[in-house]
Design a protein around this motif. Sequence first.
Motif, PDB file in Angstrom:
ATOM      1  N   GLU A   1       0.810  -1.216   0.000  1.00  0.00           N
ATOM      2  CA  GLU A   1       0.000   0.000   0.000  1.00  0.00           C
ATOM      3  C   GLU A   1       0.843   1.266   0.000  1.00  0.00           C
ATOM      4  N   ALA A   2       1.832   1.343   0.879  1.00  0.00           N
ATOM      5  CA  ALA A   2       2.641   2.563   0.973  1.00  0.00           C
ATOM      6  C   ALA A   2       3.387   2.822  -0.338  1.00  0.00           C
ATOM      7  N   GLU A   3       3.965   1.770  -0.918  1.00  0.00           N
ATOM      8  CA  GLU A   3       4.678   1.947  -2.177  1.00  0.00           C
ATOM      9  C   GLU A   3       3.731   2.337  -3.306  1.00  0.00           C
ATOM     10  N   THR A   4       2.526   1.787  -3.281  1.00  0.00           N
ATOM     11  CA  THR A   4       1.559   2.125  -4.331  1.00  0.00           C
ATOM     12  C   THR A   4       1.212   3.602  -4.285  1.00  0.00           C
ATOM     13  N   HIS A   5       0.969   4.133  -3.080  1.00  0.00           N
ATOM     14  CA  HIS A   5       0.656   5.560  -2.953  1.00  0.00           C
ATOM     15  C   HIS A   5       1.816   6.413  -3.447  1.00  0.00           C
ATOM     16  N   ARG A   6       3.045   6.036  -3.070  1.00  0.00           N
ATOM     17  CA  ARG A   6       4.200   6.822  -3.500  1.00  0.00           C
ATOM     18  C   ARG A   6       4.393   6.704  -5.013  1.00  0.00           C
ATOM     19  N   ALA A   7       4.236   5.494  -5.564  1.00  0.00           N
ATOM     20  CA  ALA A   7       4.390   5.310  -7.006  1.00  0.00           C
ATOM     21  C   ALA A   7       3.376   6.141  -7.782  1.00  0.00           C
ATOM     22  N   GLN A   8       2.146   6.186  -7.282  1.00  0.00           N
ATOM     23  CA  GLN A   8       1.119   6.987  -7.951  1.00  0.00           C
ATOM     24  C   GLN A   8       1.457   8.470  -7.899  1.00  0.00           C
ATOM     25  N   ALA A   9       2.019   8.899  -6.772  1.00  0.00           N
ATOM     26  CA  ALA A   9       2.415  10.310  -6.653  1.00  0.00           C
ATOM     27  C   ALA A   9       3.577  10.632  -7.591  1.00  0.00           C
ATOM     28  N   ILE A  10       4.520   9.701  -7.731  1.00  0.00           N
ATOM     29  CA  ILE A  10       5.649   9.912  -8.646  1.00  0.00           C
ATOM     30  C   ILE A  10       5.160   9.995 -10.094  1.00  0.00           C
ATOM     31  N   ALA A  11       4.212   9.140 -10.440  1.00  0.00           N
ATOM     32  CA  ALA A  11       3.772   9.025 -11.839  1.00  0.00           C
ATOM     33  C   ALA A  11       2.730  10.050 -12.245  1.00  0.00           C
ATOM     34  N   ARG A  12       2.151  10.774 -11.296  1.00  0.00           N
ATOM     35  CA  ARG A  12       1.039  11.675 -11.607  1.00  0.00           C
ATOM     36  C   ARG A  12       1.432  12.679 -12.701  1.00  0.00           C
ATOM     37  N   ASP A  13       0.665  12.664 -13.788  1.00  0.00           N
ATOM     38  CA  ASP A  13       0.841  13.586 -14.921  1.00  0.00           C
ATOM     39  C   ASP A  13       2.191  13.418 -15.629  1.00  0.00           C
ATOM     40  N   LEU A  14       2.860  12.300 -15.408  1.00  0.00           N
ATOM     41  CA  LEU A  14       4.111  12.018 -16.118  1.00  0.00           C
ATOM     42  C   LEU A  14       3.897  10.762 -16.968  1.00  0.00           C
ATOM     43  N   PRO A  15       3.534  10.911 -18.236  1.00  0.00           N
ATOM     44  CA  PRO A  15       3.203   9.748 -19.065  1.00  0.00           C
ATOM     45  C   PRO A  15       4.371   8.789 -19.277  1.00  0.00           C
ATOM     46  N   GLU A  16       5.589   9.267 -19.071  1.00  0.00           N
ATOM     47  CA  GLU A  16       6.751   8.400 -19.278  1.00  0.00           C
ATOM     48  C   GLU A  16       6.952   7.407 -18.130  1.00  0.00           C
ATOM     49  N   VAL A  17       6.237   7.570 -17.021  1.00  0.00           N
ATOM     50  CA  VAL A  17       6.407   6.706 -15.850  1.00  0.00           C
ATOM     51  C   VAL A  17       5.353   5.599 -15.868  1.00  0.00           C
ATOM     52  N   GLU A  18       5.812   4.362 -15.846  1.00  0.00           N
ATOM     53  CA  GLU A  18       4.921   3.201 -15.807  1.00  0.00           C
ATOM     54  C   GLU A  18       5.013   2.535 -14.440  1.00  0.00           C
ATOM     55  N   ILE A  19       3.863   2.315 -13.817  1.00  0.00           N
ATOM     56  CA  ILE A  19       3.811   1.623 -12.525  1.00  0.00           C
ATOM     57  C   ILE A  19       3.612   0.133 -12.786  1.00  0.00           C
ATOM     58  N   LEU A  20       4.518  -0.682 -12.279  1.00  0.00           N
ATOM     59  CA  LEU A  20       4.420  -2.123 -12.463  1.00  0.00           C
ATOM     60  C   LEU A  20       3.740  -2.762 -11.266  1.00  0.00           C
ATOM     61  N   PRO A  21       2.906  -3.769 -11.476  1.00  0.00           N
ATOM     62  CA  PRO A  21       2.204  -4.432 -10.371  1.00  0.00           C
ATOM     63  C   PRO A  21       3.147  -5.332  -9.579  1.00  0.00           C
ATOM     64  N   PRO A  22       2.714  -5.802  -8.417  1.00  0.00           N
ATOM     65  CA  PRO A  22       3.543  -6.744  -7.644  1.00  0.00           C
ATOM     66  C   PRO A  22       3.835  -7.998  -8.471  1.00  0.00           C
ATOM     67  N   LEU A  23       5.082  -8.421  -8.444  1.00  0.00           N
ATOM     68  CA  LEU A  23       5.515  -9.589  -9.203  1.00  0.00           C
ATOM     69  C   LEU A  23       6.431 -10.430  -8.326  1.00  0.00           C
ATOM     70  N   PRO A  24       6.474 -11.754  -8.536  1.00  0.00           N
ATOM     71  CA  PRO A  24       7.446 -12.578  -7.802  1.00  0.00           C
ATOM     72  C   PRO A  24       8.863 -12.226  -8.221  1.00  0.00           C
ATOM     73  N   LEU A  25       9.813 -12.574  -7.376  1.00  0.00           N
ATOM     74  CA  LEU A  25      11.199 -12.171  -7.607  1.00  0.00           C
ATOM     75  C   LEU A  25      11.771 -12.712  -8.909  1.00  0.00           C
ATOM     76  N   ASP A  26      11.355 -13.910  -9.312  1.00  0.00           N
ATOM     77  CA  ASP A  26      11.901 -14.462 -10.547  1.00  0.00           C
ATOM     78  C   ASP A  26      11.371 -13.742 -11.784  1.00  0.00           C
ATOM     79  N   ARG A  27      10.305 -12.941 -11.632  1.00  0.00           N
ATOM     80  CA  ARG A  27       9.809 -12.121 -12.746  1.00  0.00           C
ATOM     81  C   ARG A  27      10.288 -10.669 -12.620  1.00  0.00           C
ATOM     82  N   LEU A  28      10.594 -10.252 -11.394  1.00  0.00           N
ATOM     83  CA  LEU A  28      11.169  -8.916 -11.215  1.00  0.00           C
ATOM     84  C   LEU A  28      12.605  -8.851 -11.736  1.00  0.00           C
ATOM     85  N   ALA A  29      13.355  -9.920 -11.515  1.00  0.00           N
ATOM     86  CA  ALA A  29      14.777  -9.917 -11.859  1.00  0.00           C
ATOM     87  C   ALA A  29      15.027  -9.614 -13.342  1.00  0.00           C
TER      88      ALA A  29
END
Length: 351
Positions: free
Chosen positions: A215-243
């Motif tokens: 939750e905390a990271e989602t709120h911060r990510a949304q604040a970072i991305a607000r009105d910045l089309p170049e920023v993509e928020i990625l959903p939670p992923l397991p480590l073998d897909r994050l790597a």
Amino acid sequence: MKVLIVKLSSLGDVVHTFPALSDAARAIPGLVVDWAVEESLVPLVQLHPAVRRAIPVPLRRLRGNPLAAWRSQEGRAVRAALAAERYDAILDAQGLMKSALIATLARGRRHGFAWGSAREGVASLAYGRRYAIPEVEHMAVRIRRLFAAALGYALPDLAPQRALGVPPAEPGTPYLVLLHGTTWSTKTWTVLRWRELAQIAASEGLAVRVFALGEAETHRAQAIARDLPEVEILPPLPLDRLAPILAGAQGVVTVDSGLGHLAAALGVPTLGLYGPTDARLTGLYGPKALELRAFRPCAPCESAHCKIAPHTLEGPPCMVDHAARAAWRALNVLRFGHADRTQRNAAPATR
């Protein structure tokens, strides 16, 4: 030789054990390695090619009622997995009571840090062989020394070795990964600084990706991305897909976080922003890693609460001191060997 590694958590601590395992695999032909680790980190451990088997230990569920856990079906399964075969060496690379206890459930001679070197000195009583390795070097180096001493090989070079091999994500638009999430509020950078860095990256032709894990990271990510089309928020992923996403990045800028340590281990140009924690002992460790460290006299304070700005919810003064433009220049030193982005043919800097 058959070896069991006990390094249960956390993400960064597990990553700091990879260089020692790589050393051992190079030094000992035919080495067979099993690894006891917190179950959520099993995909991470399995990224290392030398690991034959990861033994999941559900500590978070079992530790609520240790006696009941010991008698439970899960507890019996863990004990059976650890005792399934005899090891030539059991290496407790964590030095905590919980890791020492897990080590005692396996069959073989146990090795670990001596009393003054273990994070919890009493854990050393569980080892048949103890090694005094003072806490004056980076944790990854200390673990490399522990493995070399326990398994009987020399370490001619203590510089970070080649990167952990993970295939990068599918090629596309070049992108930068911003790792803003961390456990302490004192280790965070402000949303404003992240936005400034994202805009600089976009002006230089890079897309920007941020993770939202909780939750905390989602709120911060949304604040970072607000009105910045170049920023993509990625959903939670397991480590073998994050790597693979980290491995495919043009660069990573991170606060003191486990994923930042993974990016450095993958050999991605990784810049760490450090304030309250001591980068000298637990900073980034990899062939293309660099930190911007706080210059205030109170840093590193090793505290989750800022004494000079106690009401700060994110970005304490020692972290706000890191300017976005300075971070961009430092990252480009790692990427191109020069702060000027036009120096694209320069050899990359190494740590």
